[in-house]
Design a protein around this motif. Structure first.
Motif, PDB file in Angstrom:
ATOM      1  N   PHE A  71     -14.345 -61.123 -63.928  1.00  0.00           N
ATOM      2  CA  PHE A  71     -15.745 -61.492 -64.120  1.00  0.00           C
ATOM      3  C   PHE A  71     -16.289 -62.254 -62.914  1.00  0.00           C
ATOM      4  O   PHE A  71     -17.385 -61.975 -62.434  1.00  0.00           O
ATOM      5  CB  PHE A  71     -15.928 -62.344 -65.380  1.00  0.00           C
ATOM      6  CG  PHE A  71     -15.659 -61.632 -66.679  1.00  0.00           C
ATOM      7  CD1 PHE A  71     -15.264 -60.300 -66.718  1.00  0.00           C
ATOM      8  CD2 PHE A  71     -15.792 -62.314 -67.885  1.00  0.00           C
ATOM      9  CE1 PHE A  71     -15.002 -59.661 -67.927  1.00  0.00           C
ATOM     10  CE2 PHE A  71     -15.543 -61.678 -69.097  1.00  0.00           C
ATOM     11  CZ  PHE A  71     -15.145 -60.357 -69.114  1.00  0.00           C
ATOM     12  N   ASP A  72     -15.513 -63.236 -62.435  1.00  0.00           N
ATOM     13  CA  ASP A  72     -15.991 -64.097 -61.352  1.00  0.00           C
ATOM     14  C   ASP A  72     -15.716 -63.522 -59.968  1.00  0.00           C
ATOM     15  O   ASP A  72     -16.293 -63.984 -58.981  1.00  0.00           O
ATOM     16  CB  ASP A  72     -15.352 -65.486 -61.446  1.00  0.00           C
ATOM     17  CG  ASP A  72     -15.660 -66.187 -62.762  1.00  0.00           C
ATOM     18  OD1 ASP A  72     -16.618 -65.761 -63.443  1.00  0.00           O
ATOM     19  OD2 ASP A  72     -14.949 -67.144 -63.109  1.00  0.00           O
ATOM     20  N   GLY A  73     -14.799 -62.557 -59.886  1.00  0.00           N
ATOM     21  CA  GLY A  73     -14.530 -61.926 -58.596  1.00  0.00           C
ATOM     22  C   GLY A  73     -13.555 -62.660 -57.714  1.00  0.00           C
ATOM     23  O   GLY A  73     -13.494 -62.393 -56.503  1.00  0.00           O
ATOM     24  N   ASP A  74     -12.769 -63.583 -58.280  1.00  0.00           N
ATOM     25  CA  ASP A  74     -11.777 -64.290 -57.462  1.00  0.00           C
ATOM     26  C   ASP A  74     -10.816 -63.285 -56.829  1.00  0.00           C
ATOM     27  O   ASP A  74     -10.436 -62.291 -57.451  1.00  0.00           O
ATOM     28  CB  ASP A  74     -10.977 -65.266 -58.319  1.00  0.00           C
ATOM     29  CG  ASP A  74     -11.777 -66.514 -58.677  1.00  0.00           C
ATOM     30  OD1 ASP A  74     -12.997 -66.518 -58.424  1.00  0.00           O
ATOM     31  OD2 ASP A  74     -11.189 -67.467 -59.213  1.00  0.00           O
ATOM     32  N   GLY A  75     -10.434 -63.558 -55.589  1.00  0.00           N
ATOM     33  CA  GLY A  75      -9.514 -62.668 -54.889  1.00  0.00           C
ATOM     34  C   GLY A  75     -10.177 -61.420 -54.343  1.00  0.00           C
ATOM     35  O   GLY A  75      -9.495 -60.466 -53.965  1.00  0.00           O
ATOM     36  N   GLY A  76     -11.505 -61.426 -54.300  1.00  0.00           N
ATOM     37  CA  GLY A  76     -12.213 -60.280 -53.729  1.00  0.00           C
ATOM     38  C   GLY A  76     -12.309 -59.083 -54.644  1.00  0.00           C
ATOM     39  O   GLY A  76     -12.517 -57.959 -54.186  1.00  0.00           O
ATOM     40  N   ALA A  77     -12.165 -59.304 -55.978  1.00  0.00           N
ATOM     41  CA  ALA A  77     -12.135 -58.182 -56.917  1.00  0.00           C
ATOM     42  C   ALA A  77     -13.434 -57.379 -56.935  1.00  0.00           C
ATOM     43  O   ALA A  77     -13.415 -56.171 -57.147  1.00  0.00           O
ATOM     44  CB  ALA A  77     -11.825 -58.692 -58.331  1.00  0.00           C
ATOM     45  N   VAL A  78     -14.573 -58.043 -56.727  1.00  0.00           N
ATOM     46  CA  VAL A  78     -15.851 -57.324 -56.770  1.00  0.00           C
ATOM     47  C   VAL A  78     -15.863 -56.213 -55.724  1.00  0.00           C
ATOM     48  O   VAL A  78     -16.273 -55.082 -55.988  1.00  0.00           O
ATOM     49  CB  VAL A  78     -17.033 -58.289 -56.550  1.00  0.00           C
ATOM     50  CG1 VAL A  78     -18.331 -57.511 -56.351  1.00  0.00           C
ATOM     51  CG2 VAL A  78     -17.173 -59.226 -57.741  1.00  0.00           C
ATOM     52  N   ALA A  79     -15.369 -56.532 -54.534  1.00  0.00           N
ATOM     53  CA  ALA A  79     -15.356 -55.542 -53.456  1.00  0.00           C
ATOM     54  C   ALA A  79     -14.235 -54.528 -53.623  1.00  0.00           C
ATOM     55  O   ALA A  79     -14.432 -53.316 -53.446  1.00  0.00           O
ATOM     56  CB  ALA A  79     -15.235 -56.238 -52.101  1.00  0.00           C
ATOM     57  N   THR A  80     -13.043 -55.003 -53.999  1.00  0.00           N
ATOM     58  CA  THR A  80     -11.882 -54.114 -54.015  1.00  0.00           C
ATOM     59  C   THR A  80     -11.754 -53.288 -55.279  1.00  0.00           C
ATOM     60  O   THR A  80     -11.238 -52.172 -55.247  1.00  0.00           O
ATOM     61  CB  THR A  80     -10.583 -54.930 -53.820  1.00  0.00           C
ATOM     62  OG1 THR A  80     -10.452 -55.878 -54.891  1.00  0.00           O
ATOM     63  CG2 THR A  80     -10.600 -55.675 -52.493  1.00  0.00           C
ATOM     64  N   GLN A  81     -12.219 -53.818 -56.435  1.00  0.00           N
ATOM     65  CA  GLN A  81     -12.040 -53.108 -57.699  1.00  0.00           C
ATOM     66  C   GLN A  81     -13.337 -52.576 -58.301  1.00  0.00           C
ATOM     67  O   GLN A  81     -13.308 -51.624 -59.082  1.00  0.00           O
ATOM     68  CB  GLN A  81     -11.396 -54.035 -58.736  1.00  0.00           C
ATOM     69  CG  GLN A  81     -10.018 -54.550 -58.364  1.00  0.00           C
ATOM     70  CD  GLN A  81      -9.419 -55.398 -59.483  1.00  0.00           C
ATOM     71  OE1 GLN A  81      -9.337 -54.958 -60.626  1.00  0.00           O
ATOM     72  NE2 GLN A  81      -9.016 -56.618 -59.154  1.00  0.00           N
TER      73      GLN A  81
END
Length: 303
Positions: free
Chosen positions: A164-174
């Motif tokens: 939800f928050d995108g920690d670890g770059g999840a928004v871009a990578t996933q």
């Protein structure tokens, strides 16, 4: 939701008996879904922890590490459900870091039950919502001051910081750059317990739009936490849509997945959901959200 000893029909938040010979990963995943939502009770204990002899082995990992805990309060949450608050050792409380995690509880040589923690991380006590049945009567009937054995905190909980928050770059990578701006909480019965933990941990507090809890029960008599709905709306940015499958009243007549379908999902690529309830409900909800366009990995379980 509540995880405890076995019943004839096993909902995702009900007690569960796991046989050690179940080694098939697909079977284990299905079984985990059954108990991941289980609901709530906790107790305090001395700092000293010990491994109990003859404890239940689940077919993976080490046996539980038990601590002594104490019942602080045990009250009726709604028909057939107990709200239990436990005083636990400081190190046990500190180990609870993620909403959706759970512990095992027992007394003496009774079969342990799995219970999702209903209170938010960061508190000195654990709260639980436990559906009463014959298998957990030894626990639900305890008075304030009674001692209980509490295991270490287990489970990954709801991984909202990543998804939800995108920690670890999840928004871009996933998620192809789609940030999560819309959150749904979907509960069936006592599965509302770990979702209460999510809500009161502030998962939805800073969202640009209001989050929604779809809360499905049979009727008003088994609707827990009614006294918290106004607080969740005012202080946690969460509106509650009650869904009654049988009784009169409720914001929606029918099941939670039908309520979601009727309203639709706003900005599905920017939506995340935390779900807990019976297996059929979980599966139907996940399939519906994915069909609406929600990323599969943003439909979170707590197991």
């Amino acid at each position: 939701c509540s995880l405890g000893p076995a019943q004839t029909r096993q909902p995702a938040c009900a007690s569960l008996r796991i046989q050690s010979h179940l080694s098939d990963p697909r079977i284990m995943q299905s079984m985990l879904l059954l108990f991941a939502c289980s609901a709530t009770a906790l107790l305090p204990a001395p700092a000293r922890q010990h491994r109990a002899r003859g404890v239940m082995r689940m077919g993976w990992g080490d046996p539980p590490v038990w601590s002594e805990a104490t019942i602080k309060s045990n009250t009726e949450a709604c028909a057939g459900h107990r709200a239990i608050e436990l005083e636990v050792p400081a190190e046990t409380a500190q180990a609870f870091e993620t909403a959706g995690q759970y512990v095992q509880l027992t007394i003496g040589e009774e079969k342990p039950g799995f219970y999702a923690i209903a209170s938010a991380p960061g508190k000195a006590t654990f709260e639980f919502l436990i559906k009463e049945n014959e298998g957990n009567a030894y626990l639900t009937g305890l008075k304030s001051g009674s001692s209980v054995k509490c295991s270490e905190v287990s489970g990954k909980g709801y991984q909202t910081k990543e998804h939800f928050d995108g920690d670890g770059g999840a928004v871009a990578t996933q998620y192809d750059g789609f940030a999560c701006m819309n959150v749904l909480f979907v509960a069936g019965g006592s599965g509302v317990a770990p979702l209460r933990s999510c809500i009161e941990a502030g998962v939805a507090t800073d969202l640009p739009q209001r989050a929604t809890l779809y809360y499905g029960v049979r009727d008003d008599s088994v609707l827990a936490y009614q006294d918290k709905f106004a607080d969740w709306a005012q202080n946690y940015n969460v509106d509650v849509v009650t869904c009654f499958s049988k009784g009169a009243g409720g914001a929606f007549k029918g099941y939670v997945q039908d309520a979601i379908k009727a309203k639709g999902v706003a900005v599905p690529r920017n939506t995340g959901a935390a779900v807990c309830g019976p297996k059929d409900m979980f599966t139907a909800t996940k399939e519906l959200l994915m069909k609406q366009g929600v990323f599969e990995s943003r439909v979170l379980s707590n197991f």
